[in-house]
Scaffold this motif. Sequence first.
Motif, PDB file in Angstrom:
ATOM      1  N   THR A 185       0.728  -1.426   0.075  1.00 24.56           N
ATOM      2  CA  THR A 185      -0.217  -0.071  -0.008  1.00 24.56           C
ATOM      3  C   THR A 185       0.799   1.312  -0.067  1.00 24.56           C
ATOM      4  OG1 THR A 185      -1.755  -1.196   1.278  1.00 24.56           O
ATOM      5  CG2 THR A 185      -1.913   1.096   1.236  1.00 24.56           C
ATOM      6  N   ASP A 186       2.035   1.181   1.051  1.00 25.63           N
ATOM      7  CA  ASP A 186       2.900   2.450   0.797  1.00 25.63           C
ATOM      8  C   ASP A 186       3.463   2.482  -0.336  1.00 25.63           C
ATOM      9  OD1 ASP A 186       2.176   2.787   3.537  1.00 25.63           O
ATOM     10  OD2 ASP A 186       3.805   2.133   4.470  1.00 25.63           O
ATOM     11  N   LEU A 187       3.957   1.484  -0.928  1.00 22.50           N
ATOM     12  CA  LEU A 187       4.681   1.751  -2.424  1.00 22.50           C
ATOM     13  C   LEU A 187       3.765   2.432  -3.412  1.00 22.50           C
ATOM     14  CD1 LEU A 187       6.433  -1.733  -2.850  1.00 22.50           C
ATOM     15  CD2 LEU A 187       7.452   0.448  -2.964  1.00 22.50           C
ATOM     16  N   ARG A 188       2.423   1.990  -3.482  1.00 19.76           N
ATOM     17  CA  ARG A 188       1.592   2.696  -4.475  1.00 19.76           C
ATOM     18  C   ARG A 188       1.503   4.127  -4.164  1.00 19.76           C
ATOM     19  NH1 ARG A 188      -0.861  -1.451  -7.209  1.00 19.76           N
ATOM     20  NH2 ARG A 188      -0.850  -3.142  -6.257  1.00 19.76           N
ATOM     21  N   ARG A 189       1.433   4.322  -2.706  1.00 16.94           N
ATOM     22  CA  ARG A 189       1.371   5.731  -2.380  1.00 16.94           C
ATOM     23  C   ARG A 189       2.789   6.601  -2.767  1.00 16.94           C
ATOM     24  NH1 ARG A 189      -1.821   4.582   3.277  1.00 16.94           N
ATOM     25  NH2 ARG A 189      -3.892   4.614   2.532  1.00 16.94           N
ATOM     26  N   ALA A 190       3.756   5.888  -2.539  1.00  9.69           N
ATOM     27  CA  ALA A 190       4.962   6.463  -2.733  1.00  9.69           C
ATOM     28  C   ALA A 190       5.270   6.998  -4.243  1.00  9.69           C
ATOM     29  CB  ALA A 190       6.159   5.454  -2.225  1.00  9.69           C
ATOM     30  N   LEU A 191       4.872   6.118  -5.351  1.00  7.34           N
ATOM     31  CA  LEU A 191       4.872   6.475  -6.590  1.00  7.34           C
ATOM     32  C   LEU A 191       4.087   7.850  -6.892  1.00  7.34           C
ATOM     33  CD1 LEU A 191       4.529   3.073  -8.602  1.00  7.34           C
ATOM     34  CD2 LEU A 191       6.401   5.089  -8.825  1.00  7.34           C
ATOM     35  N   ASP A 192       2.903   7.939  -6.351  1.00  7.35           N
ATOM     36  CA  ASP A 192       2.040   9.189  -6.437  1.00  7.35           C
ATOM     37  C   ASP A 192       2.870  10.391  -5.893  1.00  7.35           C
ATOM     38  OD1 ASP A 192       0.154   7.671  -7.834  1.00  7.35           O
ATOM     39  OD2 ASP A 192      -0.915   7.303  -6.072  1.00  7.35           O
ATOM     40  N   ARG A 193       3.305  10.154  -4.590  1.00  7.32           N
ATOM     41  CA  ARG A 193       4.052  11.097  -3.877  1.00  7.32           C
ATOM     42  C   ARG A 193       5.492  11.585  -4.267  1.00  7.32           C
ATOM     43  NH1 ARG A 193       1.688   8.911   2.018  1.00  7.32           N
ATOM     44  NH2 ARG A 193      -0.486   9.422   1.783  1.00  7.32           N
ATOM     45  N   GLU A 194       5.982  10.753  -4.948  1.00 13.31           N
ATOM     46  CA  GLU A 194       7.274  11.070  -5.691  1.00 13.31           C
ATOM     47  C   GLU A 194       8.458  10.885  -4.648  1.00 13.31           C
ATOM     48  OE1 GLU A 194       7.464  14.476  -7.823  1.00 13.31           O
ATOM     49  OE2 GLU A 194       6.246  13.750  -9.602  1.00 13.31           O
ATOM     50  N   GLU A 195       8.247   9.750  -3.768  1.00  5.76           N
ATOM     51  CA  GLU A 195       9.048   9.508  -2.594  1.00  5.76           C
ATOM     52  C   GLU A 195      10.234   8.817  -2.866  1.00  5.76           C
ATOM     53  OE1 GLU A 195       5.341   9.513   0.654  1.00  5.76           O
ATOM     54  OE2 GLU A 195       6.697   7.651   0.338  1.00  5.76           O
ATOM     55  N   PHE A 196      10.583   8.301  -4.089  1.00  4.52           N
ATOM     56  CA  PHE A 196      11.778   7.608  -4.452  1.00  4.52           C
ATOM     57  C   PHE A 196      12.925   8.727  -5.015  1.00  4.52           C
ATOM     58  CE2 PHE A 196       8.571   4.325  -5.124  1.00  4.52           C
ATOM     59  CZ  PHE A 196       8.931   3.322  -4.521  1.00  4.52           C
ATOM     60  N   ARG A 197      13.928   8.431  -4.220  1.00  5.39           N
ATOM     61  CA  ARG A 197      15.151   9.365  -4.734  1.00  5.39           C
ATOM     62  C   ARG A 197      16.315   8.388  -5.556  1.00  5.39           C
ATOM     63  NH1 ARG A 197      11.617  11.906  -3.173  1.00  5.39           N
ATOM     64  NH2 ARG A 197      11.370  13.397  -1.656  1.00  5.39           N
ATOM     65  N   ILE A 198      17.082   9.162  -6.140  1.00  2.59           N
ATOM     66  CA  ILE A 198      18.375   8.521  -6.717  1.00  2.59           C
ATOM     67  C   ILE A 198      19.589   8.936  -6.080  1.00  2.59           C
ATOM     68  CG2 ILE A 198      19.581   7.884  -8.646  1.00  2.59           C
ATOM     69  CD1 ILE A 198      16.795   8.371 -10.238  1.00  2.59           C
ATOM     70  N   HIS A 199      20.395   7.862  -5.518  1.00  2.00           N
ATOM     71  CA  HIS A 199      21.893   8.133  -5.055  1.00  2.00           C
ATOM     72  C   HIS A 199      22.605   7.892  -6.211  1.00  2.00           C
ATOM     73  CE1 HIS A 199      20.639   8.237  -0.448  1.00  2.00           C
ATOM     74  NE2 HIS A 199      19.804   8.919  -1.284  1.00  2.00           N
ATOM     75  N   TYR A 200      23.668   8.819  -6.233  1.00  2.00           N
ATOM     76  CA  TYR A 200      24.698   8.520  -7.517  1.00  2.00           C
ATOM     77  C   TYR A 200      25.947   8.057  -6.979  1.00  2.00           C
ATOM     78  CZ  TYR A 200      21.123  10.600 -10.311  1.00  2.00           C
ATOM     79  OH  TYR A 200      19.811  10.942 -10.843  1.00  2.00           O
ATOM     80  N   GLN A 201      26.370   6.624  -7.298  1.00  2.00           N
ATOM     81  CA  GLN A 201      27.717   6.216  -6.839  1.00  2.00           C
ATOM     82  C   GLN A 201      28.323   6.548  -8.194  1.00  2.00           C
ATOM     83  OE1 GLN A 201      27.765   2.254  -4.728  1.00  2.00           O
ATOM     84  NE2 GLN A 201      29.122   1.717  -6.506  1.00  2.00           N
ATOM     85  N   PRO A 202      29.624   7.426  -7.670  1.00  2.00           N
ATOM     86  CA  PRO A 202      30.658   7.633  -9.011  1.00  2.00           C
ATOM     87  C   PRO A 202      31.316   6.518  -9.120  1.00  2.00           C
ATOM     88  CG  PRO A 202      31.513   8.362  -6.670  1.00  2.00           C
ATOM     89  CD  PRO A 202      30.043   7.946  -6.496  1.00  2.00           C
ATOM     90  N   ILE A 203      31.699   6.461 -10.496  1.00  2.00           N
ATOM     91  CA  ILE A 203      32.660   5.643 -11.293  1.00  2.00           C
ATOM     92  C   ILE A 203      33.957   5.937 -11.712  1.00  2.00           C
ATOM     93  CG2 ILE A 203      32.926   3.826 -13.161  1.00  2.00           C
ATOM     94  CD1 ILE A 203      29.620   3.653 -12.804  1.00  2.00           C
ATOM     95  N   TYR A 204      35.025   5.775 -11.036  1.00  2.00           N
ATOM     96  CA  TYR A 204      36.429   6.342 -11.488  1.00  2.00           C
ATOM     97  C   TYR A 204      37.137   5.524 -12.370  1.00  2.00           C
ATOM     98  CZ  TYR A 204      35.796   9.330  -7.395  1.00  2.00           C
ATOM     99  OH  TYR A 204      35.123  10.354  -6.499  1.00  2.00           O
ATOM    100  N   SER A 205      37.992   6.301 -13.157  1.00  5.85           N
ATOM    101  CA  SER A 205      39.006   5.720 -14.043  1.00  5.85           C
ATOM    102  C   SER A 205      40.090   5.486 -13.074  1.00  5.85           C
ATOM    103  CB  SER A 205      39.216   6.423 -15.317  1.00  5.85           C
ATOM    104  OG  SER A 205      40.414   6.051 -15.896  1.00  5.85           O
ATOM    105  N   LEU A 206      40.631   4.394 -13.180  1.00  7.07           N
ATOM    106  CA  LEU A 206      41.884   3.966 -12.186  1.00  7.07           C
ATOM    107  C   LEU A 206      43.100   4.578 -12.849  1.00  7.07           C
ATOM    108  CD1 LEU A 206      41.175   0.434 -11.243  1.00  7.07           C
ATOM    109  CD2 LEU A 206      41.078   2.516  -9.739  1.00  7.07           C
ATOM    110  N   ARG A 207      43.062   4.793 -14.273  1.00  6.38           N
ATOM    111  CA  ARG A 207      44.098   5.474 -15.107  1.00  6.38           C
ATOM    112  C   ARG A 207      44.224   6.718 -14.815  1.00  6.38           C
ATOM    113  NH1 ARG A 207      44.392   7.149 -20.043  1.00  6.38           N
ATOM    114  NH2 ARG A 207      42.299   6.773 -20.291  1.00  6.38           N
ATOM    115  N   THR A 208      43.323   7.504 -14.984  1.00 10.58           N
ATOM    116  CA  THR A 208      43.179   9.035 -14.825  1.00 10.58           C
ATOM    117  C   THR A 208      42.914   9.394 -13.431  1.00 10.58           C
ATOM    118  OG1 THR A 208      40.750   9.398 -15.417  1.00 10.58           O
ATOM    119  CG2 THR A 208      42.655   9.186 -17.230  1.00 10.58           C
ATOM    120  N   GLY A 209      42.170   8.620 -12.643  1.00  9.23           N
ATOM    121  CA  GLY A 209      41.594   9.061 -11.305  1.00  9.23           C
ATOM    122  C   GLY A 209      40.642  10.027 -11.442  1.00  9.23           C
ATOM    123  N   ARG A 210      40.008  10.296 -12.635  1.00  5.50           N
ATOM    124  CA  ARG A 210      38.652  11.164 -12.764  1.00  5.50           C
ATOM    125  C   ARG A 210      37.574  10.347 -12.886  1.00  5.50           C
ATOM    126  NH1 ARG A 210      38.693  14.372 -17.913  1.00  5.50           N
ATOM    127  NH2 ARG A 210      36.976  15.664 -16.858  1.00  5.50           N
TER     128      ARG A 210
END
Length: 205
Positions: free
Chosen positions: A66-91
């Motif tokens: 029930t909460d999941l259905r409401r969560a979509l309507d209320r836009e409760e989902f958030r995205i966290h971004y995990q960085p991906i690094y190049s070992l060669r350049t460090g960027r």
Amino acid sequence: NLSGQEVFTSASIGIALSHSGYERPDDLLRDADIAMYRAKALGKARYEMFDSEMHARAVSQLQLETDLRRALDREEFRIHYQPIYSLRTGRVTGFEALVRWQHPQRGTVLPEEFVTAAEDTGLIVLIGRAVLREACRQVREWQILYHHESLTVSVNLSAKQFRQPDLVEEIARVLTAWDLAPSSLRLEITESAIIENSTAAIEAL
């Protein structure tokens, strides 16, 4: 033996005892059903006795759905971004988009607590689409802001999403909407998504 073919079958059984204070037969059958699904979840070909803890789990699962259905309507989902690094350049070369549920009472809920329920109810398709749209929007914003056109974003696709007939068109629409190069989007697919329906999977890929 069925028409010369030897067949082996098994059963999963749920048991609810009638002396537990039931007033209606429907309630007894409901609890036996809950116990049966528990037996199936624990490996099948077995029986499980219904108990109060099982009932509490079932009520909790229903509340979660029930909460999941409401969560979509209320836009409760958030995205966290995990960085991906190049070992060669460090960027930083890109990010992996990880969905989190910002529950109004429970706070941050991790995927392992809600993904199974989302898949069972089919809501994972809607959640996945929302994540795809937002991840593409965000990475395009960063590409422009930091003048880094080669930044990528990795997004997980569930097996149910992968079975959607309009998946390819949906991805194309999102890329067009944010003017994002296809090479900037990386889709992560589990082996089960391909194994479950290999013909459709090959076509989609």
